[in-house]
Each structure stands twice: as structure tokens, then as C-alpha cells.
Enzyme design. Structure first.
Site, PDB file in Angstrom:
ATOM      1  N   PRO A 174      64.083  54.379  37.075  1.00  0.00           N
ATOM      2  CA  PRO A 174      65.067  54.143  36.015  1.00  0.00           C
ATOM      3  C   PRO A 174      64.978  52.730  35.440  1.00  0.00           C
ATOM      4  CG  PRO A 174      66.151  54.414  38.163  1.00  0.00           C
ATOM      5  CD  PRO A 174      64.700  54.660  38.383  1.00  0.00           C
ATOM      6  N   GLU A 228      66.453  53.845  47.296  1.00  0.00           N
ATOM      7  CA  GLU A 228      66.835  52.681  46.494  1.00  0.00           C
ATOM      8  C   GLU A 228      65.663  52.149  45.676  1.00  0.00           C
ATOM      9  OE1 GLU A 228      70.062  51.684  46.127  1.00  0.00           O
ATOM     10  OE2 GLU A 228      70.227  53.545  47.260  1.00  0.00           O
ATOM     11  N   ARG A 236      50.371  67.861  27.197  1.00  0.00           N
ATOM     12  CA  ARG A 236      50.327  68.758  26.027  1.00  0.00           C
ATOM     13  C   ARG A 236      49.592  68.110  24.851  1.00  0.00           C
ATOM     14  NH1 ARG A 236      54.060  67.902  22.017  1.00  0.00           N
ATOM     15  NH2 ARG A 236      54.140  70.021  21.188  1.00  0.00           N
ATOM     16  N   ASP A 248      55.195  67.719  15.164  1.00  0.00           N
ATOM     17  CA  ASP A 248      56.269  67.536  16.137  1.00  0.00           C
ATOM     18  C   ASP A 248      57.283  66.505  15.691  1.00  0.00           C
ATOM     19  OD1 ASP A 248      55.700  69.224  18.123  1.00  0.00           O
ATOM     20  OD2 ASP A 248      54.634  67.777  19.370  1.00  0.00           O
TER      21      ASP A 248
HETATM   22  N1  ADE Z   1      64.162  58.056  38.945  1.00  0.00           N
HETATM   23  C1  ADE Z   1      65.494  58.189  38.934  1.00  0.00           C
HETATM   24  N2  ADE Z   1      65.976  58.174  37.689  1.00  0.00           N
HETATM   25  C2  ADE Z   1      64.894  58.034  36.863  1.00  0.00           C
HETATM   26  C3  ADE Z   1      64.744  57.941  35.464  1.00  0.00           C
HETATM   27  N3  ADE Z   1      65.780  57.977  34.627  1.00  0.00           N
HETATM   28  N4  ADE Z   1      63.496  57.806  34.973  1.00  0.00           N
HETATM   29  C4  ADE Z   1      62.444  57.744  35.807  1.00  0.00           C
HETATM   30  N5  ADE Z   1      62.527  57.808  37.132  1.00  0.00           N
HETATM   31  C5  ADE Z   1      63.747  57.948  37.670  1.00  0.00           C
END
Ligand code: ADE
Length: 239
Positions: free
Chosen positions: A104, A131, A168, A183
Site C-alpha cells: 500500500p 506489517e 493483457r 480502452d
Molecule cells: N497490500 C495491501 N494493500 C495493498 C494495496 N492497496 N496495494 C498493493 N498491495 C497491498
């Protein structure tokens, strides 16, 4: 000059079983069967330094909640993958894979990023967990990618999304190249509306221009519709 495209993807995960459906069915499944993509899953636990428990995580130094993925299993998995480039490789791939950590904290994925990644012959995705990963393995990571500003339970679903988006774009995976060119996001404009048979359905007619056979008028109509749809649904895309 012909652009290269990815022909090998290795995925490092503690849940290889999660990938069975998405990567064996539909277009990606077919692409693998046809030998367009050499896709290999690696269970991080197979590279654990703890032969008995196959553990790959431990508590964070400094205290705090959750567990952290240890650097050694990731390092071993990457070493194994790099070393496998000749043995069993059906196609010529680059010397060095491009390593992506799904997290994330990564840069939010765009269609343009997917295009760039699809031009690298060999990709490795590392699915993060808990974590996160011990920071010392980041030295071997070329890019961190997030699929959006929200947190999933692990990197597996994001890796599937990234694999789908990138693969793809490999020539031959989607039969109709035109459909990729049109697209949404390829051109910063959403796609125009689509219609199929019957021309009259429950009192609703297909726009007459689409039945006219006049390709130039159809093209102009679609372009104008794409503009309207983008303004209405995603005005932020219109600069
Ligand atoms: N792992 C947990 N959340 C994620 C996200 N939003 N993007 C990529 N990997 C992740």
C-alpha cells in the site's frame, strides 16, 4: 523498432493456492496454455531458513503490533528465481528480472505504469504481508506498486490485479488489438457506450447511427460520446 513485452512472470507468495482460479482461467489461462506467458508461482515458505516450521516472519525490532517478513526467505527466493533463467526457460528473457513489491506504500498503479511494466521481458512480483517486509530486502526491489489507497490483507489480490492489467497488454493475449487501443485510460478518456443485438429491446432502440453502416459517422459519434461520458463520470481525467 519492435517493443519487447513481458514473457515471464514469477510471483513470490505465502498463498500460492490463491492464484489458481484467476491465473488458470479466462484470457490469462489461455495465454499460459499457448505459451505466451511463462508464469511461475513460488511459495515463500519453501525458502524459509527454519526447515522445521517453515516460518517466514518474526516480531518487529523495537516492539509494536504484527509480524514482519524476514529478509532471508525473500533473498533466497529471488536468488532461486534469478538462477532459473536458463534451466527450463522456454523463451529468451532478460538477464535480470524487474522486481515489484506489492504494497500500500507503493506508487498508485495507472494504465501508463502497466504499459511500461508490460514492456519488461521478465517480472517478479513479491506479495507483501503482515506489517510489511524487512526494509533490508528493498535493495533488491525495483518498484513498489499499490493498487489504490486502501489496505488489503496481503499482496496476493493486488498481484493478481497487476498481473491481469499487465499481461493483457502482451500481444496475442487479447485477440482484438483495437479493443485495447480504445480502452478507457489508454487515452485519458473513458470508453464510449456499447450496444449489441437486438436492435430493439424492450422498447429501447440502439442509436440509429450504429446501424447506418457509415464508419466515419460511427467513429465521430463514438468519439463525441467518449468525451461526454468522461466529462460526466470522471471530469478529473479531462485536463
Ligand atoms: N497490500 C495491501 N494493500 C495493498 C494495496 N492497496 N496495494 C498493493 N498491495 C497491498
Amino acid at each position: 523498432m519492435k517493443t519487447r513485452s513481458v514473457n515471464r512472470l514469477d510471483i513470490i507468495t505465502i498463498f500460492p493456492g490463491m492464484f489458481e482460479g484467476p491465473l488458470t482461467q479466462s484470457l490469462l489461462g489461455k495465454a499460459r496454455q499457448r505459451g505466451l506467458i511463462d508464469l511461475r508461482l513460488h511459495n515463500l515458505r519453501d525458502f524459509s531458513a527454519d526447515a522445521k516450521h517453515r516460518a517466514v516472519d518474526d516480531r518487529p525490532f523495537g516492539g509494536g503490533a504484527g509480524m514482519v517478513i524476514q529478509p532471508e526467505p525473500v533473498y533466497r527466493a529471488l536468488k532461486h528465481i534469478r538462477g532459473s533463467r536458463v534451466a527450463g526457460a522456454t523463451r529468451q528473457v532478460g538477464d535480470k528480472p524487474y522486481v515489484v513489491h506489492l504494497s500500500p506504500q507503493g506508487r498508485a498503479l495507472t494504465q501508463a505504469d502497466a504499459q511500461t511494466l508490460s514492456e519488461r521481458p521478465w517480472l517478479v512480483f513479491i506479495c507483501g504481508h503482515y506489517e510489511g517486509m524487512d526494509e533490508r530486502v528493498m535493495k533488491w526491489v525495483d518498484a513498489e506498486v499499490s493498487i489504490g489507497d486502501y489496505v488489503l490483507t496481503g499482496g496476493e489480490l493486488p498481484a493478481m490485479v497487476l498481473a491481469d492489467v499487465v499481461l493483457r497488454l502482451v500481444p496475442g493475449v487479447v485477440k482484438d488489438v483495437e479493443s485495447i487501443r480504445n480502452d478507457s485510460f489508454q487515452t485519458n478518456r473513458l470508453d464510449h457506450p456499447h450496444y449489441t443485438r437486438p436492435a430493439l429491446w424492450r422498447g429501447k432502440r440502439v442509436p440509429a447511427v450504429l446501424l447506418s453502416g457509415d464508419h466515419e459517422r460511427v467513429r465521430a459519434w463514438r468519439s463525441q460520446q467518449a468525451e461526454c461520458v468522461t466529462l460526466k463520470k470522471r471530469p478529473d481525467l479531462v485536463i
